[in-house]
Scaffold this active site. Sequence first.
Site, PDB file in Angstrom:
ATOM      1  N   GLU A   1       0.834  -1.202   0.000  1.00 52.12           N
ATOM      2  CA  GLU A   1       0.000   0.000   0.000  1.00 52.12           C
ATOM      3  C   GLU A   1       0.866   1.248   0.000  1.00 52.12           C
ATOM      4  O   GLU A   1       1.958   1.256   0.569  1.00 52.12           O
ATOM      5  CB  GLU A   1      -0.917  -0.025   1.238  1.00 52.12           C
ATOM      6  CG  GLU A   1      -1.926  -1.166   1.161  1.00 52.12           C
ATOM      7  CD  GLU A   1      -2.822  -1.309   2.377  1.00 52.12           C
ATOM      8  OE1 GLU A   1      -3.962  -1.775   2.189  1.00 52.12           O
ATOM      9  OE2 GLU A   1      -2.414  -0.982   3.500  1.00 52.12           O
TER      10      GLU A   1
ATOM     11  N   CYS B   1       3.607   8.589   0.789  1.00 49.97           N
ATOM     12  CA  CYS B   1       4.144   7.683   1.803  1.00 49.97           C
ATOM     13  C   CYS B   1       4.246   6.311   1.130  1.00 49.97           C
ATOM     14  O   CYS B   1       3.229   5.721   0.768  1.00 49.97           O
ATOM     15  CB  CYS B   1       3.191   7.668   2.999  1.00 49.97           C
ATOM     16  SG  CYS B   1       3.644   6.455   4.238  1.00 49.97           S
TER      17      CYS B   1
ATOM     18  N   CYS C   1       7.024  -6.699   6.668  1.00 53.59           N
ATOM     19  CA  CYS C   1       8.133  -5.988   7.320  1.00 53.59           C
ATOM     20  C   CYS C   1       9.072  -6.969   8.003  1.00 53.59           C
ATOM     21  O   CYS C   1       8.639  -7.991   8.521  1.00 53.59           O
ATOM     22  CB  CYS C   1       7.592  -4.987   8.345  1.00 53.59           C
ATOM     23  SG  CYS C   1       8.894  -3.909   9.021  1.00 53.59           S
TER      24      CYS C   1
ATOM     25  N   CYS D   1       7.597  -4.603  15.562  1.00 53.83           N
ATOM     26  CA  CYS D   1       7.028  -3.635  16.501  1.00 53.83           C
ATOM     27  C   CYS D   1       5.610  -4.082  16.894  1.00 53.83           C
ATOM     28  O   CYS D   1       4.764  -4.293  16.023  1.00 53.83           O
ATOM     29  CB  CYS D   1       6.976  -2.248  15.871  1.00 53.83           C
ATOM     30  SG  CYS D   1       8.579  -1.715  15.242  1.00 53.83           S
TER      31      CYS D   1
ATOM     32  N   CYS E   1       2.351  -2.130  15.570  1.00 48.71           N
ATOM     33  CA  CYS E   1       2.203  -1.823  14.143  1.00 48.71           C
ATOM     34  C   CYS E   1       1.545  -2.980  13.388  1.00 48.71           C
ATOM     35  O   CYS E   1       1.959  -4.131  13.510  1.00 48.71           O
ATOM     36  CB  CYS E   1       3.579  -1.514  13.549  1.00 48.71           C
ATOM     37  SG  CYS E   1       3.518  -1.152  11.787  1.00 48.71           S
TER      38      CYS E   1
ATOM     39  N   CYS F   1      -0.487   5.998   9.978  1.00 48.41           N
ATOM     40  CA  CYS F   1       0.738   5.331  10.435  1.00 48.41           C
ATOM     41  C   CYS F   1       0.415   4.013  11.120  1.00 48.41           C
ATOM     42  O   CYS F   1      -0.404   3.968  12.028  1.00 48.41           O
ATOM     43  CB  CYS F   1       1.454   6.182  11.490  1.00 48.41           C
ATOM     44  SG  CYS F   1       2.196   7.651  10.861  1.00 48.41           S
TER      45      CYS F   1
END
Length: 346
Positions: free
Chosen positions: A94, A107, A114, A118, A121, A339
């Site tokens: 995305e 962005c 990933c 974290c 997230c 975010c």
Amino acid sequence: MQTKKKDIRALTKEQLREFFEKNGDKAFRGNQVYEWLWSKRAHTFEDMTNVSKETRAMLEANFVINHIKVDTIQRSEDGTVKNAVRLHDDLVVESVLIPTKTRTTACVSSQVGCSLDCNFCATARLKRMRNLQPDEIYDQVAAIDNESRLYFDRPLSNIVFMGMGEPLMNYPNVMKSIEMITSKEGLGMSPKRITISTSGVSKMIKKMADDETKVKLAVSLHSGIEEIRNKIMPFTKNFPLTELREALEYWYKKTKSAITYEYVVWKGINDDKASIDALVKFCKYVPCKVNLIEYNPIDDGEFQQASEQATNDYIVALEKNKITVKVRRSRGKDIDAACGQLANKS
Ligand code: SAH
């Protein structure tokens, strides 16, 4: 099968020139085709109208042009746009267009999923599937540039590597994409308008400084206290704050470019005085500013936005110490574009 052929955009301009020379043509043809592939954003060899039919057929026989496809476009009530981007192997990432009065920021994602973990997230839950190629990163930017022109009547002005993935875990491809984004054969953007955001991969921060990149650096700090950071970002056990500090000092010495710390204040995690003091202390090592990011809930309550009072305490303490601090309100929350929310839900 078509995918067995090499993606022509994996070639540098020099390699493309050599290819033409080897095949009995002029090296100059390489420049022409290169321009078609990047600034003119050709998706097929047929598009290359000033290249002869024979040459196009020859290219077709040797290469493919892998390009992204924007599958779905979601528009938020605040103007934010989210693209679901399908890659040539059907994986999806995305990217987000964030408009303000004067700017349009893209962005972009650097990995499918990933590498990091974290806990707060949504992208981290996807795990890393693969790194994005330079052209796949470039195409996300180009797509948002098009949308900016279409929806807001102006070109893209800024880029942040704050989408899915850890850019410094895909360093060579991210750097190659930036080379194209900034080159006149690509989008011709200034590197000063590009920000790489990292969770703090110290070794790569130093490498980036050594490579004399002109881009800006943001670090997702979230705590200046080792134990807390280890808890909420478990991978940081291998990336201690002392090393991060050293890397950032090295970065500043080499680049003279101030750092932005991204920081979320969570209830019961880092909303106490000790955490505030630790951040203020960390901020004194290297010239910096702090962005306090509003938390976007992704789970069933382990993480919760701290009280307004706690955020204010941070602001007061930072300002008292002459550290610039801004509160960043979420954009595109209604379409899961804020975010930490990028997780291919749709
Ligand atoms: N891996 C890089 C790039 C991602 S940037 C990095 O960590 O910097 C995404 C930013 O959003 C990071 O600062 C991240 O810490 C922050 N973030 C992640 N999840 C969030 C959430 N649920 N709410 C608010 N910010 C979040």
